[in-house]
Scaffold this active site. Structure first.
Site, PDB file in Angstrom:
ATOM      1  CG  HIS A  99      -1.982  -0.949   1.302  1.00 36.36           C
ATOM      2  ND1 HIS A  99      -2.786  -1.233   0.224  1.00 36.36           N
ATOM      3  CD2 HIS A  99      -2.441  -1.721   2.329  1.00 36.36           C
ATOM      4  CE1 HIS A  99      -3.691  -2.139   0.583  1.00 36.36           C
ATOM      5  NE2 HIS A  99      -3.502  -2.446   1.845  1.00 36.36           N
ATOM      6  CE1 TYR A 184     -13.535  -3.976  -5.089  1.00 35.96           C
ATOM      7  CE2 TYR A 184     -15.471  -2.653  -5.580  1.00 35.96           C
ATOM      8  CZ  TYR A 184     -14.883  -3.714  -4.923  1.00 35.96           C
ATOM      9  OH  TYR A 184     -15.637  -4.505  -4.093  1.00 35.96           O
TER      10      TYR A 184
END
EC number: 2.8.2.2
Length: 287
Positions: A99, A184
């Site tokens: 991340h 996404y």
């Protein structure tokens, strides 16, 4: 926010599993290899779904691996103490996850041929998902309300820092041939075509029936039931009662949470921060 988190180079991290020394070592000394495949996201942007898909592509749809090894061991987070230790015994070709914002990512990546898959998500949904996640995890101060968490989020005062800076910096890599940007939203809308795009990017040729298996075993239903992927194996000292990692897996959940005033406040800052980018980069802007 209280100081049960640590700061490193202007970014907030959990105290558990992280240290300034390790973050510095990852940035300055971690050796990225040309054969590596790295999944990178801002938190709550489809990370685990992406990892599951990549693992299943590598196994040609055979679920044995994803059903027998925890997801954080299959594709370790290099910036965590657990993940970094695992990397020392990872065999080539390696897959791993991060991340980290671009400026804290291993410097060796920028002179390598390693492949990065970067997945973005509507920051409004990221915010809502992050709110529920932070409320149930013992890794950072719990927000009292969504409004409070929104304030932190818009200030970049959350774990891994500002979504806007993270995405802007990583998107500067988008023209590189070893860098693939996904969203996404696209994954939800047409999973098969995105899986095929990932296969092509990784140089993996799967038969249609093998792709069918990738789709089957990376589905929300299967991941939610797979204890190797649903984070039910997390130690109790990290979670609170009622913790569910895979909460909904949908697009647009923010509309059920934001007030009109909150939506307007978010949009104003979003437009300021993301000015200059072509809207087609962000599928949620077309919704």
């Amino acid at each position: 926010m209280s100081d049960n988190t640590l700061w490193f180079e202007g970014i907030r991290f959990p105290m558990v599993g992280f240290s300034p020394e390790l973050l510095r070592e990852v940035r300055d000394k971690f050796l990225v290899k040309d054969e590596d495949t790295i999944t990178v996201t801002y938190p709550k942007s489809g990370t685990n779904w992406l990892i599951e898909i990549v693992c299943l592509i590598l196994s040609k749809g055979d679920p044995k691996w994803v059903q027998s090894v925890p997801i954080w061991d299959r594709s370790p987070w290099i910036e965590t103490q657990h993940g970094n230790e695992l990397m020392k015994s990872q065999k080539d070709p390696r897959i791993y996850t991060s991340h980290l914002p671009l400026h804290l990512f291993p410097k060796s990546f920028f002179s390598s041929k390693a492949k990065v898959i970067y997945c973005i998500r509507n920051p409004r949904d990221v915010l809502v998902s992050g709110y529920y996640f932070t409320s149930k995890m013992k890794i950072a101060e719990k927000p009292e309300t969504l409004q409070q968490y929104m304030k932190w989020f818009l200030q970049g005062n959350v774990i891994y820092g500002s979504w806007f800076e993270h995405v802007r910096d990583w998107l500067s890599m988008r023209e590189k041939e070893n860098f693939l940007v996904l969203s996404y939203e696209e994954l939800i809308k047409d999973t098969r075509s995105i899986v095929e795009k990932i296969c092509q990017f990784l140089g993996k040729r799967l038969k249609p029936e093998e792709i069918d298996l990738v789709l089957k075993y990376s589905s929300f239903k299967f991941m939610k039931e797979n204890e190797m992927s649903n984070y039910s194996l997390l130690p109790n000292d990290l979670t609170t009662e009622g913790f569910t990692f895979l909460r909904k897996g949908v697009v647009g959940d923010w509309k059920h949470h934001f007030t009109v005033a909150q939506a307007e406040e978010f949009d104003k800052i979003y437009q300021e921060k993301m000015a200059g980018y072509p809207p087609k980069l962000f599928p949620w802007e077309e919704c």
